[in-house]
Design a protein around this motif. Sequence first.
Motif, PDB file in Angstrom:
ATOM      1  N   UNK B 630       0.830  -1.214   0.000  1.00 15.11           N
ATOM      2  CA  UNK B 630       0.000   0.000   0.000  1.00 15.11           C
ATOM      3  C   UNK B 630       0.863   1.263   0.000  1.00 15.11           C
ATOM      4  N   UNK B 691      -8.394  -0.688  -2.953  1.00 17.73           N
ATOM      5  CA  UNK B 691      -7.725  -0.254  -1.730  1.00 17.73           C
ATOM      6  C   UNK B 691      -8.667   0.445  -0.749  1.00 17.73           C
ATOM      7  N   UNK B 692      -9.935   0.098  -0.790  1.00 14.75           N
ATOM      8  CA  UNK B 692     -10.861   0.777   0.123  1.00 14.75           C
ATOM      9  C   UNK B 692     -10.485   0.516   1.573  1.00 14.75           C
ATOM     10  N   UNK B 693      -9.720  -0.547   1.812  1.00 15.44           N
ATOM     11  CA  UNK B 693      -9.347  -0.866   3.187  1.00 15.44           C
ATOM     12  C   UNK B 693      -8.077  -0.153   3.634  1.00 15.44           C
ATOM     13  N   UNK B 694      -7.466   0.639   2.748  1.00 17.64           N
ATOM     14  CA  UNK B 694      -6.258   1.379   3.123  1.00 17.64           C
ATOM     15  C   UNK B 694      -6.600   2.866   3.127  1.00 17.64           C
ATOM     16  N   UNK B 695      -6.948   3.416   4.305  1.00 24.71           N
ATOM     17  CA  UNK B 695      -7.473   4.791   4.345  1.00 24.71           C
ATOM     18  C   UNK B 695      -6.542   5.832   3.728  1.00 24.71           C
ATOM     19  N   UNK B 739     -18.989   2.940  -1.016  1.00 23.92           N
ATOM     20  CA  UNK B 739     -19.554   3.364   0.269  1.00 23.92           C
ATOM     21  C   UNK B 739     -18.744   2.825   1.448  1.00 23.92           C
ATOM     22  N   UNK B 740     -17.759   1.975   1.152  1.00 24.51           N
ATOM     23  CA  UNK B 740     -16.892   1.486   2.226  1.00 24.51           C
ATOM     24  C   UNK B 740     -15.824   2.513   2.600  1.00 24.51           C
ATOM     25  N   UNK B 741     -15.652   3.509   1.748  1.00 23.21           N
ATOM     26  CA  UNK B 741     -14.547   4.453   1.966  1.00 23.21           C
ATOM     27  C   UNK B 741     -14.789   5.318   3.198  1.00 23.21           C
ATOM     28  N   UNK B 742     -13.720   5.821   3.741  1.00 21.74           N
ATOM     29  CA  UNK B 742     -13.825   6.642   4.949  1.00 21.74           C
ATOM     30  C   UNK B 742     -14.562   7.938   4.630  1.00 21.74           C
ATOM     31  N   UNK B 743     -15.062   8.601   5.674  1.00 19.14           N
ATOM     32  CA  UNK B 743     -15.896   9.761   5.427  1.00 19.14           C
ATOM     33  C   UNK B 743     -15.136  10.861   4.701  1.00 19.14           C
ATOM     34  N   UNK B 746     -15.053  10.012   1.093  1.00 17.70           N
ATOM     35  CA  UNK B 746     -16.361  10.201   0.459  1.00 17.70           C
ATOM     36  C   UNK B 746     -16.660  11.680   0.213  1.00 17.70           C
ATOM     37  N   UNK B 797     -29.307   0.917  12.194  1.00 16.49           N
ATOM     38  CA  UNK B 797     -27.963   1.073  11.635  1.00 16.49           C
ATOM     39  C   UNK B 797     -27.994   1.549  10.195  1.00 16.49           C
ATOM     40  N   UNK B 801     -26.603   5.112   8.766  1.00 16.26           N
ATOM     41  CA  UNK B 801     -25.541   5.155   7.752  1.00 16.26           C
ATOM     42  C   UNK B 801     -25.948   6.014   6.569  1.00 16.26           C
TER      43      UNK B 801
END
Lengths: 166, 1150
Positions: B630, B691-695, B739-743, B746, B797, B801
């Motif tokens: 990453x 890479x949505x899991x790598x902020x 929509x998984x991305x950090x705020x 987004x 929830x 969201x």
Amino acid sequence: MADSATMQDTEFHKADSGASTTFPMQCSSLRKNGHVVLKGRPCKIVEMSTSKTGKHGHAKVHMVGIDIFNGKKYEDICPSTHNMDVPNVTRLDYQVDGYMSLLKDNGDQKEDLKLPTNDLGKEIQSKFEAGDSFMVSNTPFALCWECTTSGICKGQCIERRSLSGK
Amino acid sequence: MAAPGPPEVITQLESAAKVLMAPPSMVSPEQRQHAEHIFLSFRKSKSPFAVCKHILETSKVDYVLFQAATAVMEAVVREWVLLEKSSIESLRTFLLTYVLQRPNLQKYVREQVLLAVAVIVKRGSLDKSINCKSIFQEVGQLITSGNPTIQTLACSILMALLGEFSSSSKTSSIGLSMEFHGSCKRVFQEEDLKQIFMLTVEVLQEFSRQDNLNAQMSSVFQKYLALANQVLSWNFLPPNLGRHYMAMLESTQNVTLKPTESWREALLDTRVMDLFFTVHRKIREDSDMAQDSLQCLAQLASMHGPVFPDESAQVSYLAHLVEGLLSMINGIEMEDSEAVGISNIISNMISMFPRSVLTALPSDLFTSFINCLTLLTCSFGRSAALEEVLDKDDMVYMEAYDRLLEAWLTLVQDDEHFPRGCFVQSAVQVFNGYIQCHLAAPDGTRNLSGNGVTSTEDEEIHEIQEDDRELFSDQLASIGTLGRVAADHCIPLLTSLLEDRVTRLHGQLQRTQQHLMAASDPATVDRKVLDDLYEDIHWLLLVSGCLLADDPQGETPLIPAEVMDFSISHSTEVDINTTLQIMGSPGEKASSIPGFDRTDTVVRLLSAVLRTSEVESRATRASLTTLLSPQMGKDIVWFLRRWAKTYLLVDEKLYQQVSIPLVTAFGADTEGAQWIVGYLLEKVISNLSVWSSEPELANDTVELLVTLVERRERANMVVQCENWWNLAKQFASRSPPLHLLSSSVQRNLMKALVLGGFAHMDADTKQQYWAEVLHPLQQRFLNLINQENFAQISQETAVRQEITATLEALCGIAEATQIDNVAALFSFLMEFLSSCIGLMEVYRNTPETINLIIEVFVEVAHKQICYLGEVKSMRLYEACLTLLQVYSKNNMGRRRGESTAEEDQYQDLLLIMELLTNLLSKEFIDFSDTDEVFRGQDQGTGTTTRPVSAADVVLYGVNIVLPLMSQDLLKFPSLCNQYYKLITFICEIFPEKIPQLPEELFKSLMFSLELGMTSMSSEVSQLCLEALSPLAEQCAKNQDKESPLFIATRHFLKLVFDMLVLQKHSMEMTVAAGEALYTLVCLHQVEYSELVEALLASQRDAVIYQRLADAFNKLSASSTPPTMDRKQKVAFLKSLEEFVSNVGGLLCVK
């Protein structure tokens, strides 16, 4: 569209039959103040941070959560690509106006919620006997989580802080 | 207390000392307090000289001796005018003799007695009644005694004198004016300081001649060396004080040597400089002493000012310094402890001496110096790398390396003064050295410890640790600049290294894939080879990015001239088609394309990065994402963003001459540019999903996207890509993976999508675009909140969201505001704002949602209010007012956490204050042209009466905020600054509203102002002072002498008067305080005269009285009678400045 109370009852029965009250979510998209299941307990996330092993490693998420019922602290760390269980926490507020008989927001009666046998139950009862009309909240998640094994509500699902006069 | 005889006093003091020295468990706090009190009153006793002498001679308790010395010092200062000069003289002699006769005194007692001597000497220099010179003769004799103990003592006396006369924080308070301190210092530095310096030099000369120094002698040597350092670090006070008087007295950080003219003979004597070189050579192995000797040399290397009679003197001084330095460095093996000192000498030299002096050095000498600097830089760089491998705490070589790289930057930044190309060879070497230290073996030496063993240890890296590009940004900037100086060498080097590493990475990934297919257990993969390649590529990308482009804030980034020249100079040998072919084939190895050696290297370097990106993308498509880095992903998009800002659609008009290959490859209207835009967009889309899991990587990626659309020309190309439309649709549908991305990602994504919408499109397309991007957002939101049971499901929830995502998107839309899109965006956002207020009710128990709602308002006000005309502003004010009303209602009775709570508990308060401040900013920054940008939208509505004004909203808000702002909360810097910014704005903009405030509110506002003026940071203090003038002007208009505001301003007059006249303050404050004072004086002329009279009456010294009276007269004369008139005010301020520099030092006491 179906009103919420009906939906909630449906979930309750579903839960009774062993269906899941959680849904999976990628760890990285969890948010502070959101909910997650840590060590089997439904928690509110109070702290989140990321780290990695080595400069070229992948992100890992470190979470600290507070059990929404008993207030205990749980921690976990997992790769940010992994899925975590998120509890389907829905808070419903009921107005208590009769023994074992709860009046829902929409006017229907809810009679399947047994009064807990612990201190919280006693508190509800004494409030009731004093003639108060008050609110009590429960969440379907906890009904399933805690109560299905015994068949009766142990009261953990009732949030103490929501027990307020009205 | 009846005066007890000396023996009783001693007994009493000694037992008190015993209490104070006892361990905490042995005595009660009361006993301790009582003991402290005994000493305090002892020190205040009248004429304690006889008693003190007696104590000093008889007591055996060190602490009591110390207190006696202190008592003497304080009493001498206190009773100076009453004392016979002869008795002061004999007291001083007594004290000096006292220490001389007692070599075994405790150090702290001795220092205190000597301090008393120094204070007497300094105080005496005022009335010239005491012969100060005698002390230097006495000390001179002590030094020549040859007795190490006596010499040490002499050194301590001189140190004490230096401390007292320096008028710095080291100086004791003796209750005299700053002017006195200043003039003492000036007299001292002209003569006595020089004498001390000469004495010191003699001692050092003596020692440096001796071959064998025993331990005792070397300790004396060390003390005198430290003394020399003190003298050379003296903060010389210039002869004319000028306006920076006060500040000069206080500042002591990083003093450069700027002696007065009278030091010329002493310091331009080459023997002095030689001495310090000799001394250093002698003691360099002793790391403590070496620090002092190198610091002395560094101070000499910083010398400037009137001490040099002319430039030729400067040239020969510098030449001598350089010669000395070269002969010192050459032929020695450097000690670790010398690195920082030597780099300081060089860095001082390069930053303090004018270029003309450097170029006037004999060319041989200059060349040797540059060569030496080059070698030294490379060597420090290698040692710094070693320090990193060994993970040392004390990174001396890193510090020294940083210092030298900074010096290089200073040198080459104005290299037009130097012979053309004179730094190229050095730049090549330093650049090569840097690259070598950052590449793995065998090409480089990264992670090799001294014995050639590679160390690899994967440590846990937390998110708060800075990325290398920030951590080493200064180094990278210097190396990038040096790389440009030697572009001919460095750009091809980077290109070939990067091409090679990418090829190897590609091969390694393929081999790993085969291995995985055979073994199928990912744990068996050896990551070592991969990680080494990633780290190589990481550094190559960082250096390439810094070489090719700058990252200026708020300026148009330009292609560096050196890079442009380099490309131009080779353009005749270049085959443009092959160049384009390589750029357009990131999937191929460059060397596999025929004619690859006849291509433009600047384009080739970009192509190598694109190839890196392509190898990464292909690996993700082959499901090898877990093998990728990453970090490398971040580096790639970081580089591409930096590159795109400067090179993509290069504007020929900005350059005198442009390179044909560059313009052909990515100039406006080129296929190349269109292709790159498409490629980058594809990369962005792929990254956001893979890479949505790598902020951090997602953040860098979306920043690249914003860069692509924030300039209209680039956006025009972006919206022609089908991918762009897909991205927009995908985001609007709020489905995975976006929509998984950090705020924050987004938000930025929304911003980019909105910015793209203002690119050039035909009307139908544009309508379609907005229908894809904005309408779904609105539709989903309305569908949700209009559900009958929304209140009941609001905590589910999924619902939360959805709400959060919508609010984040609204912030993103507001952030995309530009002058040419504000009309459309404002109307769109306004429709949401009223619904948001409804949400405030629903989510009143969910602070994080409440904060987000307020944030939407903050962003809209922040980005849009300056463009809004009257009608639109009004609508926004109304919406904000309703928001505040709901907030206030829900906030009543709300409990917050304990007082130990953290700052983020008060996020809502901070946001509310931010919102109010943003609304007020309209009064300062207003680009609106009576609804010009909304022309055609508001017909007929312009004449409606004002229902709500900004003042109404803001004051309503202040009503909410003020009662909540406790003094505890003001301890949080962010809350404190925002609060004072807000109340100052209010006083400045709506002074007429202040008298109308409810009493309680008014009082707390006034109290806040006073608190801010007197006990907060200088920034806050200045803000409060700025708030006073408009308030005073308001009173003047009203003429109501009973009003609370009028009374309050009278109090402020006294505060500001004291502040200006009696307290130390910085120059910036004088301006703000002066303006406030003037308007207050206009308002309260009688009270002002009374203040002046009272101050004058308190002066006992006739001379000072007269000077003050004259100064006040002159000040008042500048504006008689004072009226609120700009011209008069300016005259007053000017004469106030004079007043402060003239008598400011008289009243400010230390």
